[in-house]
Design a protein around this motif. Structure first.
Motif, PDB file in Angstrom:
ATOM      1  N   ALA A  12     -43.247  45.376  53.721  1.00  0.00           N
ATOM      2  CA  ALA A  12     -44.590  45.396  53.135  1.00  0.00           C
ATOM      3  C   ALA A  12     -45.165  46.809  53.159  1.00  0.00           C
ATOM      4  CB  ALA A  12     -45.505  44.439  53.899  1.00  0.00           C
ATOM      5  N   ALA A  13     -44.916  47.549  54.257  1.00  0.00           N
ATOM      6  CA  ALA A  13     -45.420  48.916  54.384  1.00  0.00           C
ATOM      7  C   ALA A  13     -44.825  49.823  53.309  1.00  0.00           C
ATOM      8  CB  ALA A  13     -45.099  49.460  55.779  1.00  0.00           C
ATOM      9  N   LEU A  14     -43.512  49.709  53.090  1.00  0.00           N
ATOM     10  CA  LEU A  14     -42.845  50.530  52.086  1.00  0.00           C
ATOM     11  C   LEU A  14     -43.270  50.159  50.669  1.00  0.00           C
ATOM     12  CD1 LEU A  14     -39.277  50.653  53.673  1.00  0.00           C
ATOM     13  CD2 LEU A  14     -40.788  52.620  53.297  1.00  0.00           C
ATOM     14  N   ASN A  15     -43.532  48.875  50.450  1.00  0.00           N
ATOM     15  CA  ASN A  15     -44.017  48.440  49.130  1.00  0.00           C
ATOM     16  C   ASN A  15     -45.376  49.060  48.815  1.00  0.00           C
ATOM     17  OD1 ASN A  15     -41.793  46.873  48.456  1.00  0.00           O
ATOM     18  ND2 ASN A  15     -42.640  45.001  49.339  1.00  0.00           N
ATOM     19  N   LEU A  16     -46.225  49.160  49.845  1.00  0.00           N
ATOM     20  CA  LEU A  16     -47.534  49.785  49.659  1.00  0.00           C
ATOM     21  C   LEU A  16     -47.384  51.272  49.349  1.00  0.00           C
ATOM     22  CD1 LEU A  16     -49.764  48.141  52.398  1.00  0.00           C
ATOM     23  CD2 LEU A  16     -50.193  48.122  49.942  1.00  0.00           C
ATOM     24  N   ASN A  53     -46.941  55.061  42.572  1.00  0.00           N
ATOM     25  CA  ASN A  53     -47.105  54.600  41.184  1.00  0.00           C
ATOM     26  C   ASN A  53     -48.529  54.825  40.673  1.00  0.00           C
ATOM     27  OD1 ASN A  53     -44.437  53.750  41.065  1.00  0.00           O
ATOM     28  ND2 ASN A  53     -44.924  51.651  41.687  1.00  0.00           N
ATOM     29  N   GLU A  54     -49.497  54.744  41.592  1.00  0.00           N
ATOM     30  CA  GLU A  54     -50.899  54.924  41.199  1.00  0.00           C
ATOM     31  C   GLU A  54     -51.330  56.389  41.272  1.00  0.00           C
ATOM     32  OE1 GLU A  54     -53.315  52.284  43.497  1.00  0.00           O
ATOM     33  OE2 GLU A  54     -52.453  50.474  42.598  1.00  0.00           O
ATOM     34  N   GLY A  55     -50.389  57.255  41.627  1.00  0.00           N
ATOM     35  CA  GLY A  55     -50.698  58.687  41.663  1.00  0.00           C
ATOM     36  C   GLY A  55     -51.504  59.121  42.860  1.00  0.00           C
ATOM     37  N   ILE A  56     -51.502  58.294  43.913  1.00  0.00           N
ATOM     38  CA  ILE A  56     -52.213  58.651  45.138  1.00  0.00           C
ATOM     39  C   ILE A  56     -51.242  59.368  46.074  1.00  0.00           C
ATOM     40  CG2 ILE A  56     -53.473  57.766  47.141  1.00  0.00           C
ATOM     41  CD1 ILE A  56     -54.245  55.363  45.355  1.00  0.00           C
ATOM     42  N   PRO A  57     -51.506  60.622  46.412  1.00  0.00           N
ATOM     43  CA  PRO A  57     -50.551  61.387  47.222  1.00  0.00           C
ATOM     44  C   PRO A  57     -50.399  60.850  48.637  1.00  0.00           C
ATOM     45  CG  PRO A  57     -52.582  62.637  46.871  1.00  0.00           C
ATOM     46  CD  PRO A  57     -52.694  61.409  46.046  1.00  0.00           C
ATOM     47  N   CYS A  58     -49.156  60.757  49.099  1.00  0.00           N
ATOM     48  CA  CYS A  58     -48.890  60.381  50.484  1.00  0.00           C
ATOM     49  C   CYS A  58     -49.133  61.612  51.358  1.00  0.00           C
ATOM     50  CB  CYS A  58     -47.440  59.918  50.645  1.00  0.00           C
ATOM     51  SG  CYS A  58     -47.016  58.496  49.617  1.00  0.00           S
ATOM     52  N   ASP A  59     -49.874  61.446  52.432  1.00  0.00           N
ATOM     53  CA  ASP A  59     -50.155  62.579  53.312  1.00  0.00           C
ATOM     54  C   ASP A  59     -49.330  62.483  54.591  1.00  0.00           C
ATOM     55  OD1 ASP A  59     -51.412  60.572  54.757  1.00  0.00           O
ATOM     56  OD2 ASP A  59     -53.432  61.198  54.216  1.00  0.00           O
TER      57      ASP A  59
END
Length: 344
Positions: free
Chosen positions: A238-242, A248-254
């Motif tokens: 579930a964590a990886l799916n998020l 996909n939504e263009g929100i950068p992972c920090d």
């Protein structure tokens, strides 16, 4: 203005002082104030209030009150902005009780508190962990006929969640809905984070869905809370799916996103996936911190652990107690002691 013969006015000087204060350059703001006096211009209530606000935001309460005293000595009557500046400034530096006492004096002088005034005091008490005092001020606010706004409720919800009073937070959320006020992203984020920390991912997921349904866009803070929540439940799928949804939504992972995912994957023994994420993180120019290195050192590979420890030192990061506890006491690979390593 000077070269074209345009006279400088109190308004132009106030604008310059405000600009310097917003940049946190109080030395320049003070210099412009002195120049204003040298030019024979008389500062008004806006001049003094703006300068006070600048000092309060820098945490210099003594200087702020010096400006206030000077204003009073000049027989300039404080405005509502002046009073609110003092109250907010005191609350921000942990002197909320003093702010409330001053509010009583200001009211005696004819000041009528507005929503902003109460919001500052409520926020101050919540920052200090005084939940009951914040609730008392909230009730006083309502009883005085001042209607709480979105900021009021968001501040309360955030404060209650951080102090693990989820029940009170949900009560505030329901009051908002009953009054026709819409929750903003900050309020949803606080609630979601609170339920994630309680490992109630069902309610957190419902709130996450509600956030999207009302037309708001989840930010990295919301996603990180959800990812941490699933990691704590060992639900890395579930964590990886998020995380994929973030991308996909263009929100950068920090850094927090990557550290949480790497930690969860290592605990499940998925070293390859964790290594891929670590490489991806570095490729994006995101540098690991002490928490990231501690997570990596705890992976169970002693040789790699000591290499990472040396890398920490090379980057100027000082290992914390947890890191050294792992290395020195051998709390890796199921807690097996390090053979042949003397303990400090």
């Amino acid at each position: 203005m000077m070269s074209k013969g345009v006279s400088r006015t109190v308004v132009s000087y106030n604008s310059m002082i405000l600009g310097h204060c917003r940049q946190g350059n109080l030395d320049m703001a003070s210099r412009v104030f002195s120049e204003m006096l040298e030019m024979g211009l008389k500062p008004n209530v806006i001049t003094y209030s703006v300068l006070m606000d600048g000092y309060f935001k820098r945490g210099d309460t003594e200087y702020a009150f010096d400006v206030f005293d000077r204003m009073v000595d000049e027989n300039i009557v404080p405005s509502d902005f002046t009073y609110n500046t003092i109250i907010n400034g005191l609350c921000k530096v942990g002197r909320t009780s003093d702010a409330q006492d001053m509010l009583k004096k200001f009211v005696e002088n004819g000041f009528i508190p507005i929503c902003l005034t109460y919001n500052s005091i409520i926020d101050g008490y919540l920052r200090e962990g005084s939940i009951n005092s914040a609730l008392t001020v909230y009730r006083e606010m309502c009883e005085s006929g001042v209607s709480p706004n979105v900021v009021t409720y968001t501040t309360l919800i955030n404060g209650f969640c951080k102090s693990n009073n989820i029940g009170l937070a949900m009560k505030m959320r329901n009051e908002m809905k009953n009054k026709g006020l819409k929750l903003d992203v900050t309020a949803y984020c606080a609630l979601i984070d609170g339920f994630c920390k309680q490992r109630d991912m069902e309610t957190a997921s419902q709130l996450f869905s509600e956030l999207v349904e009302v037309g708001l866009s989840p930010n990295s803070v919301v996603y990180n809370s959800m990812i941490s929540g699933y990691r704590n439940l060992r639900n890395m799928e579930a964590a990886l799916n998020l995380q994929k949804r973030m991308v996909n939504e263009g929100i950068p992972c920090d850094l927090k996103t990557y550290t949480t995912l790497i930690d969860g994957l290592l605990k499940e023994g998925k070293l390859l996936l964790a290594s891929d994420l670590y490489s991806e993180m570095l490729a994006k120019g995101i540098m690991p911190d002490i928490i990231t290195f501690t997570v990596l050192i705890n992976e169970g590979n002693l040789q790699e652990a000591f290499r990472l420890h040396n890398e920490m030192l090379d980057k100027g990061l000082v290992p914390d107690d947890t890191t050294y506890d792992i290395l020195v006491n051998g709390k890796v690979n199921g807690g097996n002691p390090l053979s042949g390593v003397s303990r400090v």
